[in-house]
Design a protein around this motif. Structure first.
Motif, PDB file in Angstrom:
ATOM      1  N   TRP A   5      -5.194 -11.718   8.919  1.00 19.73           N
ATOM      2  CA  TRP A   5      -4.963 -10.318   8.597  1.00 19.73           C
ATOM      3  C   TRP A   5      -3.472 -10.004   8.499  1.00 19.73           C
ATOM      4  CZ3 TRP A   5      -9.168  -8.641   6.600  1.00 19.73           C
ATOM      5  CH2 TRP A   5     -10.416  -8.924   7.150  1.00 19.73           C
ATOM      6  N   LYS A   6      -2.808 -10.716   7.609  1.00 25.86           N
ATOM      7  CA  LYS A   6      -1.400 -10.450   7.353  1.00 25.86           C
ATOM      8  C   LYS A   6      -1.070 -10.867   5.931  1.00 25.86           C
ATOM      9  CE  LYS A   6       0.399 -14.900   9.027  1.00 25.86           C
ATOM     10  NZ  LYS A   6       1.307 -15.562  10.000  1.00 25.86           N
ATOM     11  N   GLY A   7       0.096 -10.420   5.454  1.00 25.49           N
ATOM     12  CA  GLY A   7       0.557 -10.818   4.130  1.00 25.49           C
ATOM     13  C   GLY A   7       0.003  -9.936   3.021  1.00 25.49           C
ATOM     14  N   VAL A   8       0.134 -10.425   1.804  1.00 23.08           N
ATOM     15  CA  VAL A   8      -0.315  -9.698   0.617  1.00 23.08           C
ATOM     16  C   VAL A   8      -1.731 -10.131   0.257  1.00 23.08           C
ATOM     17  CG1 VAL A   8       0.063  -9.329  -1.856  1.00 23.08           C
ATOM     18  CG2 VAL A   8       2.017  -9.412  -0.285  1.00 23.08           C
ATOM     19  N   MET A   9      -2.627  -9.161   0.186  1.00 22.17           N
ATOM     20  CA  MET A   9      -4.011  -9.425  -0.201  1.00 22.17           C
ATOM     21  C   MET A   9      -4.357  -8.560  -1.410  1.00 22.17           C
ATOM     22  SD  MET A   9      -6.109  -9.997   3.326  1.00 22.17           S
ATOM     23  CE  MET A   9      -5.565 -11.201   4.543  1.00 22.17           C
ATOM     24  N   LYS A 164      -7.513  -1.247   6.953  1.00 20.81           N
ATOM     25  CA  LYS A 164      -6.773  -0.971   5.728  1.00 20.81           C
ATOM     26  C   LYS A 164      -6.375   0.494   5.811  1.00 20.81           C
ATOM     27  CE  LYS A 164      -7.052  -0.780   0.682  1.00 20.81           C
ATOM     28  NZ  LYS A 164      -7.918  -0.913  -0.522  1.00 20.81           N
ATOM     29  N   GLU A 165      -5.108   0.722   6.103  1.00 10.57           N
ATOM     30  CA  GLU A 165      -4.598   2.054   6.428  1.00 10.57           C
ATOM     31  C   GLU A 165      -4.229   2.795   5.149  1.00 10.57           C
ATOM     32  OE1 GLU A 165      -2.904   5.456   7.493  1.00 10.57           O
ATOM     33  OE2 GLU A 165      -4.290   4.291   8.708  1.00 10.57           O
ATOM     34  N   SER A 166      -5.092   3.759   4.774  1.00  9.86           N
ATOM     35  CA  SER A 166      -4.905   4.510   3.532  1.00  9.86           C
ATOM     36  C   SER A 166      -4.978   6.009   3.764  1.00  9.86           C
ATOM     37  CB  SER A 166      -5.956   4.084   2.494  1.00  9.86           C
ATOM     38  OG  SER A 166      -5.844   2.719   2.181  1.00  9.86           O
ATOM     39  N   ILE A 186      -2.918  -4.100  11.024  1.00  2.00           N
ATOM     40  CA  ILE A 186      -2.763  -3.019  10.052  1.00  2.00           C
ATOM     41  C   ILE A 186      -2.333  -3.594   8.718  1.00  2.00           C
ATOM     42  CG2 ILE A 186      -1.580  -0.860   9.513  1.00  2.00           C
ATOM     43  CD1 ILE A 186      -0.857  -0.699  12.538  1.00  2.00           C
ATOM     44  N   LEU A 187      -3.091  -3.274   7.677  1.00  8.99           N
ATOM     45  CA  LEU A 187      -2.689  -3.607   6.310  1.00  8.99           C
ATOM     46  C   LEU A 187      -2.563  -2.314   5.526  1.00  8.99           C
ATOM     47  CD1 LEU A 187      -4.445  -6.203   7.405  1.00  8.99           C
ATOM     48  CD2 LEU A 187      -4.071  -6.979   5.065  1.00  8.99           C
ATOM     49  N   ALA A 202       3.405  -2.611  10.024  1.00 13.70           N
ATOM     50  CA  ALA A 202       2.155  -3.081   9.429  1.00 13.70           C
ATOM     51  C   ALA A 202       2.217  -4.593   9.226  1.00 13.70           C
ATOM     52  CB  ALA A 202       1.892  -2.377   8.095  1.00 13.70           C
ATOM     53  N   ASP A 203       1.067  -5.225   9.331  1.00 11.96           N
ATOM     54  CA  ASP A 203       0.986  -6.687   9.258  1.00 11.96           C
ATOM     55  C   ASP A 203       0.847  -7.196   7.828  1.00 11.96           C
ATOM     56  OD1 ASP A 203       0.645  -7.355  12.289  1.00 11.96           O
ATOM     57  OD2 ASP A 203      -0.783  -5.733  11.894  1.00 11.96           O
ATOM     58  N   GLY A 204       0.384  -6.341   6.932  1.00 12.19           N
ATOM     59  CA  GLY A 204       0.164  -6.802   5.568  1.00 12.19           C
ATOM     60  C   GLY A 204      -0.024  -5.656   4.612  1.00 12.19           C
ATOM     61  N   TRP A 205      -0.412  -6.029   3.390  1.00 14.27           N
ATOM     62  CA  TRP A 205      -0.467  -5.077   2.278  1.00 14.27           C
ATOM     63  C   TRP A 205      -1.665  -5.444   1.402  1.00 14.27           C
ATOM     64  CZ3 TRP A 205       4.269  -4.855  -1.619  1.00 14.27           C
ATOM     65  CH2 TRP A 205       4.009  -3.930  -2.637  1.00 14.27           C
TER      66      TRP A 205
END
Length: 307
Positions: A5-9, A164-166, A186-187, A202-205
């Motif tokens: 649960w990190k990085g670009v997804m 997925k924080e939106s 947190i992504l 945040a851990d990712g995007w």
């Protein structure tokens, strides 16, 4: 495959032929471009994937095809967006059978569930799978907010691990960190708040315009991770007019048009969506063409990733 649960997804688009069938050939072109850029996971069947228009067999085909293409390089995650709890349970069973590594899960569709009902929905589905889960918290588009108190209850289940924080509230990243530390990954789910969210912890995007610009998206993530914030900001400032195409009711059409411009997609959408036309199309093309004209030179991202 384990998910960190990190990085670009990338929340990838679903490719269609002119005959409105799955275009798996162009789909593979795009997935391979994402892998080449160094993304950290692939997310299928989200808003950008036109999930509400896909049949269950089509969703299963997409998962199976993606698992085959990535061949263990990154996790494959399927979005669960169902109207009933039983439908959600069946969907997660299908995902497991088809080789998915994890799940992204929205609250119940169409019915505006109460907090109690939303928690019960998530927990019942989570209890029926051992796959790790990222809750998609998007009250702006889906009318239900998963609050921090609700997450406190949900985190009693080990496989609910990320959000997925939106919410569009950048301070929510800090609230989550203050409340849960590393218990809840947190992504960022909003392209125009992504770098700000990453800098705040945040851990990712979970990205959208990555579908057309994978290398630039990964560059921003890797640069900020390495502490090279000014370089990340410079790319982000170039990217912002393009990223704003994601916070728009026509985000699917916008991003598919950008994919065409970068050679890794088609403009075909599934009705009732229609391709952009007229002045609207002209304005989006101008943004894309300006972005391509001024496309920045990127640093050696592979070196950053291997550092």
């Amino acid at each position: 495959m384990a998910i960190q649960w990190k990085g670009v997804m990338p929340a990838v688009t679903t490719k269609f032929t002119p005959q409105d069938t799955l275009d798996l050939k162009m789909f593979e072109v795009n997935i391979k471009a994402q892998l080449e850029a160094g993304v950290h996971g692939i997310i299928l069947g989200g808003t950008l994937g036109e999930a509400s228009t896909l049949s269950d067999p089509e969703k299963r085909t997409l998962v199976q095809t993606t698992v085959e293409i990535v061949n263990g390089q990154v996790p494959v995650i399927i979005n669960i967006a169902e109207q009933t709890t039983q439908g959600g349970i069946q969907a997660v069973k299908n995902a497991k059978e088809d080789g998915a590594s994890g799940l992204m899960m929205l609250p119940p569709m169409r019915y505006k569930a109460s907090d109690k009902e939303t928690i019960a929905y998530f927990k019942e589905i989570a209890k029926n799978t051992d796959l790790p889960i990222m809750i998609y918290n998007n009250p702006v588009d889906y009318a239900i907010e998963v609050t921090l108190d609700m997450f406190e209850d949900l985190l009693t289940l080990d496989n609910i691990q990320a959000v997925k924080e939106s919410t569009r509230d950048i301070s929510n990243v800090t609230r989550i960190k203050n409340r849960f530390g590393d218990r809840l990954k947190i992504l960022s789910g909003v392209d125009t708040l992504a770098l700000e969210s990453l800098i705040m912890g945040a851990d990712g995007w979970v990205a959208g315009l990555v579908d057309a610009f994978p290398k630039e998206t990964v560059a921003i993530y890797e640069l900020q991770k390495a502490g090279r914030i000014e370089e990340a900001i410079a790319i982000y400032r170039w990217f912002l007019p393009l990223l704003e195409l994601d916070i728009n009711p026509k985000l699917v059409q916008n991003i598919k048009l950008a994919e065409v411009a970068t050679g890794i997609g088609t403009e075909n959408v599934r009705p009732p969506r229609l391709p952009l036309s007229g002045e609207e199309r002209k304005q989006v093309l101008e943004i894309i063409e300006t972005g391509l004209k001024n496309r920045p030179k990127l640093p050696n991202i592979a070196a950053l990733q291997n550092a």
